[in-house]
Design an enzyme around this catalytic site. Structure first.
Site, PDB file in Angstrom:
ATOM      1  N   GLU A 115     -27.113  11.438  37.242  1.00 22.46           N
ATOM      2  CA  GLU A 115     -26.420  10.820  36.185  1.00 22.46           C
ATOM      3  C   GLU A 115     -25.753   9.827  36.201  1.00 22.46           C
ATOM      4  O   GLU A 115     -25.248   9.439  37.555  1.00 22.46           O
ATOM      5  CB  GLU A 115     -25.677  12.116  35.468  1.00 22.46           C
ATOM      6  CG  GLU A 115     -26.358  13.137  35.020  1.00 22.46           C
ATOM      7  CD  GLU A 115     -25.632  14.582  34.861  1.00 22.46           C
ATOM      8  OE1 GLU A 115     -26.043  15.182  33.927  1.00 22.46           O
ATOM      9  OE2 GLU A 115     -24.488  14.602  35.629  1.00 22.46           O
TER      10      GLU A 115
ATOM     11  N   ASP B 139     -26.652  16.036  40.380  1.00 22.27           N
ATOM     12  CA  ASP B 139     -26.330  17.262  40.111  1.00 22.27           C
ATOM     13  C   ASP B 139     -27.425  17.990  40.922  1.00 22.27           C
ATOM     14  O   ASP B 139     -28.574  18.154  40.668  1.00 22.27           O
ATOM     15  CB  ASP B 139     -26.676  17.496  38.688  1.00 22.27           C
ATOM     16  CG  ASP B 139     -25.431  17.116  37.730  1.00 22.27           C
ATOM     17  OD1 ASP B 139     -24.395  16.589  38.449  1.00 22.27           O
ATOM     18  OD2 ASP B 139     -25.575  17.115  36.585  1.00 22.27           O
TER      19      ASP B 139
ATOM     20  N   HIS C  73     -24.730  23.054  41.267  1.00 23.27           N
ATOM     21  CA  HIS C  73     -23.980  22.769  40.260  1.00 23.27           C
ATOM     22  C   HIS C  73     -23.839  23.616  39.242  1.00 23.27           C
ATOM     23  O   HIS C  73     -22.887  23.932  38.507  1.00 23.27           O
ATOM     24  CB  HIS C  73     -24.392  21.273  39.716  1.00 23.27           C
ATOM     25  CG  HIS C  73     -23.588  20.600  38.606  1.00 23.27           C
ATOM     26  ND1 HIS C  73     -22.135  20.688  38.797  1.00 23.27           N
ATOM     27  CD2 HIS C  73     -23.788  20.031  37.565  1.00 23.27           C
ATOM     28  CE1 HIS C  73     -21.506  19.927  37.694  1.00 23.27           C
ATOM     29  NE2 HIS C  73     -22.726  19.659  36.894  1.00 23.27           N
TER      30      HIS C  73
END
Length: 183
Positions: free
Chosen positions: A179, A55, A59
């Site tokens: 992530e 990210d 984002h």
């Protein structure tokens, strides 16, 4: 230095974030024996949140102000990292939990949580996540430039206002979020 691949393999039926489209791979061409002009070709379809993903600031920060993924320096992503086993913390990775970890000089922090058992299951909304005070601690008290977690989001589900993401990505310099890592 020893290197570890912490990415999730892409495959049909893999875990996706609630509401995101599933990963698809469609064969468009195949090698025909004896045909020197033939080749294998697939088309893949996936969201930017599929599997292991980064990210960047863009984002959650408006265009023109947030850094897009193609402008992220690879030195933030490559190099030594501290893997912190915080499975004992349960669902909430708080500032108190992070304060107990030696983060002196650490630029890349990877969080191994109870989520490691969820990666091959359907979406689990009660996954472990970083709390707002944990994000503020990383922003204000450490040199961490990248924080990773072993699920598809670093913050609770649902995430009204995406406060953890914004706390990290709006930091100066931003703390990038990795992530869906496989520890």
């Amino acid at each position: 230095m020893k290197y570890f691949d912490i990415t999730l393999p892409l495959h049909e039926g893999m875990l996706t974030y609630e509401g995101d489209p599933p990963f698809k791979s469609v064969i468009k061409a195949t090698v025909n024996p004896g045909d020197a002009e033939s080749y294998n070709l697939s088309v893949i379809e996936l969201s930017t949140h599929t599997g292991t993903h980064l990210d960047p600031p863009l984002h959650f920060i408006e265009r023109g102000k947030g850094t897009p993924i193609n402008d992220i320096s690879l030195d933030v992503l490559c190099g030594s990292a501290r893997v912190a086993d915080v499975q004992f913390a349960g669902q909430k990775i708080t500032a108190e939990i992070l304060q107990a970890i030696d983060l002196h000089g650490v630029e890349r922090l990877l969080l191994k949580t109870i989520n490691c058992g969820y990666l091959d299951k359907p979406f689990t909304p009660d996954y472990a996540h970083l709390t707002i005070d944990g994000a503020e601690f990383l922003r204000d008290k450490t040199q961490v430039r990248l924080v990773g977690i072993d699920y598809l989001s670093i913050e609770t589900y649902p995430s009204p206002g995406f406060k953890v993401h914004r706390t990290l990505l709006e930091a100066n310099p931003p703390i990038l979020i990795l992530e869906g890592i496989d520890l």
